[in-house]
Write a protein that holds these residues in place. Sequence first.
Motif, PDB file in Angstrom:
ATOM      1  N   GLU A   5       0.828  -1.187   0.000  1.00  9.26           N
ATOM      2  CA  GLU A   5       0.000   0.000   0.000  1.00  9.26           C
ATOM      3  C   GLU A   5       0.871   1.249   0.000  1.00  9.26           C
ATOM      4  O   GLU A   5       2.003   1.236   0.479  1.00  9.26           O
ATOM      5  CB  GLU A   5      -0.915   0.030   1.236  1.00  9.26           C
ATOM      6  CG  GLU A   5      -1.907  -1.120   1.296  1.00  9.26           C
ATOM      7  CD  GLU A   5      -2.777  -1.059   2.542  1.00  9.26           C
ATOM      8  OE1 GLU A   5      -2.461  -0.257   3.443  1.00  9.26           O
ATOM      9  OE2 GLU A   5      -3.770  -1.808   2.597  1.00  9.26           O
ATOM     10  N   THR A   6       0.319   2.346  -0.527  1.00 10.55           N
ATOM     11  CA  THR A   6       0.970   3.647  -0.483  1.00 10.55           C
ATOM     12  C   THR A   6      -0.036   4.641   0.096  1.00 10.55           C
ATOM     13  O   THR A   6      -1.197   4.639  -0.295  1.00 10.55           O
ATOM     14  CB  THR A   6       1.387   4.081  -1.901  1.00 10.55           C
ATOM     15  OG1 THR A   6       2.404   3.186  -2.376  1.00 10.55           O
ATOM     16  CG2 THR A   6       1.965   5.475  -1.908  1.00 10.55           C
ATOM     17  N   PRO A   7       0.351   5.511   1.037  1.00 11.73           N
ATOM     18  CA  PRO A   7       1.699   5.695   1.576  1.00 11.73           C
ATOM     19  C   PRO A   7       2.224   4.425   2.259  1.00 11.73           C
ATOM     20  O   PRO A   7       1.475   3.692   2.885  1.00 11.73           O
ATOM     21  CB  PRO A   7       1.532   6.833   2.583  1.00 11.73           C
ATOM     22  CG  PRO A   7       0.301   7.552   2.145  1.00 11.73           C
ATOM     23  CD  PRO A   7      -0.604   6.487   1.598  1.00 11.73           C
ATOM     24  N   ALA A 302      14.554  -2.908  -2.277  1.00 16.50           N
ATOM     25  CA  ALA A 302      15.218  -4.126  -1.791  1.00 16.50           C
ATOM     26  C   ALA A 302      15.156  -4.249  -0.284  1.00 16.50           C
ATOM     27  O   ALA A 302      14.809  -5.313   0.249  1.00 16.50           O
ATOM     28  CB  ALA A 302      16.666  -4.145  -2.274  1.00 16.50           C
ATOM     29  N   VAL A 303      15.513  -3.180   0.448  1.00 17.93           N
ATOM     30  CA  VAL A 303      15.560  -3.290   1.913  1.00 17.93           C
ATOM     31  C   VAL A 303      14.169  -3.527   2.486  1.00 17.93           C
ATOM     32  O   VAL A 303      14.019  -4.132   3.566  1.00 17.93           O
ATOM     33  CB  VAL A 303      16.232  -2.061   2.567  1.00 17.93           C
ATOM     34  CG1 VAL A 303      17.666  -1.917   2.079  1.00 17.93           C
ATOM     35  CG2 VAL A 303      15.438  -0.779   2.339  1.00 17.93           C
ATOM     36  N   LEU A 304      13.132  -3.074   1.769  1.00 14.90           N
ATOM     37  CA  LEU A 304      11.760  -3.303   2.219  1.00 14.90           C
ATOM     38  C   LEU A 304      11.233  -4.675   1.819  1.00 14.90           C
ATOM     39  O   LEU A 304      10.155  -5.082   2.259  1.00 14.90           O
ATOM     40  CB  LEU A 304      10.835  -2.223   1.647  1.00 14.90           C
ATOM     41  CG  LEU A 304      10.984  -0.823   2.259  1.00 14.90           C
ATOM     42  CD1 LEU A 304      10.188   0.187   1.444  1.00 14.90           C
ATOM     43  CD2 LEU A 304      10.534  -0.822   3.714  1.00 14.90           C
ATOM     44  N   GLY A 305      11.981  -5.382   0.965  1.00  9.46           N
ATOM     45  CA  GLY A 305      11.511  -6.672   0.485  1.00  9.46           C
ATOM     46  C   GLY A 305      10.478  -6.552  -0.611  1.00  9.46           C
ATOM     47  O   GLY A 305       9.751  -7.508  -0.898  1.00  9.46           O
ATOM     48  N   TRP A 306      10.418  -5.396  -1.260  1.00 10.64           N
ATOM     49  CA  TRP A 306       9.490  -5.175  -2.362  1.00 10.64           C
ATOM     50  C   TRP A 306      10.072  -5.724  -3.667  1.00 10.64           C
ATOM     51  O   TRP A 306      11.288  -5.900  -3.783  1.00 10.64           O
ATOM     52  CB  TRP A 306       9.217  -3.686  -2.519  1.00 10.64           C
ATOM     53  CG  TRP A 306       8.360  -3.087  -1.446  1.00 10.64           C
ATOM     54  CD1 TRP A 306       7.924  -3.690  -0.301  1.00 10.64           C
ATOM     55  CD2 TRP A 306       7.840  -1.757  -1.424  1.00 10.64           C
ATOM     56  NE1 TRP A 306       7.166  -2.817   0.439  1.00 10.64           N
ATOM     57  CE2 TRP A 306       7.093  -1.610  -0.221  1.00 10.64           C
ATOM     58  CE3 TRP A 306       7.930  -0.668  -2.289  1.00 10.64           C
ATOM     59  CZ2 TRP A 306       6.445  -0.429   0.110  1.00 10.64           C
ATOM     60  CZ3 TRP A 306       7.287   0.516  -1.961  1.00 10.64           C
ATOM     61  CH2 TRP A 306       6.545   0.627  -0.765  1.00 10.64           C
ATOM     62  N   PRO A 307       9.236  -5.963  -4.679  1.00  6.83           N
ATOM     63  CA  PRO A 307       9.756  -6.399  -5.982  1.00  6.83           C
ATOM     64  C   PRO A 307      10.728  -5.365  -6.555  1.00  6.83           C
ATOM     65  O   PRO A 307      10.518  -4.148  -6.415  1.00  6.83           O
ATOM     66  CB  PRO A 307       8.498  -6.498  -6.857  1.00  6.83           C
ATOM     67  CG  PRO A 307       7.383  -6.712  -5.884  1.00  6.83           C
ATOM     68  CD  PRO A 307       7.750  -5.933  -4.659  1.00  6.83           C
TER      69      PRO A 307
END
Length: 394
Positions: A5-7, A302-307
């Motif tokens: 989700e965003t934010p 990357a650090v968030l584990g997002w694609p």
Amino acid sequence: MTTLETPGPTVGVVGGGQLGRMLAEAASPLGVDLIVLDPTPDCPAATVARDQIVADFDDEEGIRELADRSDVLTFEIELADQTVLERVGEETGTPVHPKPATLETIHDKLVQKRELADAGVPVPPFREVEDADDVRDAIDDVRDAIDDYGAPVMLKARTGGYDGRGNVPVESKADAEDALESVAGPAMVEAFVDFEREVSVIAVKGDGELATFPLGENVHEDEILRETIVPARSGETATERAYEVARDVLSVMEGRGVYGIELFETGEGEILLNEIAPRPHNSGHWTIEGAQSSQFEQHVRAVLGWPLGSTELRSPTALANLLADVEETRNARLRNVDRVLETPGAHLHWYGKREARPGRKMGHVTVSGRDDDATVEELLEIARDVEDAVTFRD
């Protein structure tokens, strides 16, 4: 799969220099907030990050506050304390990426080279040195190891040196004592590689994903990166080998994020590892304009584990760093900026530093291909012309 989700979440960054500033610029469009920790009040990243915690890079109380206010911790400077990061991460449950274990490996160049050599990553001949006699012996050892090497060798500070700092060429045995004194601490000697070119791979380690940006070619002066062109003028075989070495390096590194992997390409097409930065790297700044997604956006993802995003090249790109051309420290004011703004395809990046010190990196200029026929040599000439035109002098 978790629905994003965003934010989005908040990333806590140890370090608030130009890398933190560009991380915040890349995070904002994704709906991700950044909080930085830096000992310098109103640091370069402060104007674009959500907030700054004013504390030293090893301040446990400050890092704990950063962790409490963040969903994940990362760092943009190797001076971050791996022991404190590991302890705070474990006690607060806030993940740290790249892992503190990787930072511990990177902190000591001798440990780094040993671990990588043990993993089969090709590195120049190296050895630990404790005194001037060791340096002189190392010169002889290197000559024996590789017929065409010998003096000069590169004396490197094992800890504390980054971005070219702490690297001293030793031209002869007579220079050993002075060189060791200038390093002022634990040191190692490495064979001076007679390279064809210096190249770098900006690589990304995600959640089960690996990605690499196109190979960049770098020009250094006085151990400071001055220019980068992409794509590098390497042959297909050397380019593929550079990617292979980069992937081998990533197998040793722990944790998600961007890794700047600096390499030597020899005249025979051999690829040797120079150094690794477990963070976005100066030689990857070209990606902001030159790639489908920048190294900074990739680090946040990357650090968030997002694609991860696409690392494909948009167009050939040349980068020139803007170093303060002053003889003594003064207020930072860049003049003739119009020369950048009026040049088609040129982009100015200002780092927000308040003081111009001799040789200090204050910003950079990129020039991207304005048509399909533009060569990297032509783009580099434009970047050089623009860089020559701007000045910090009156």
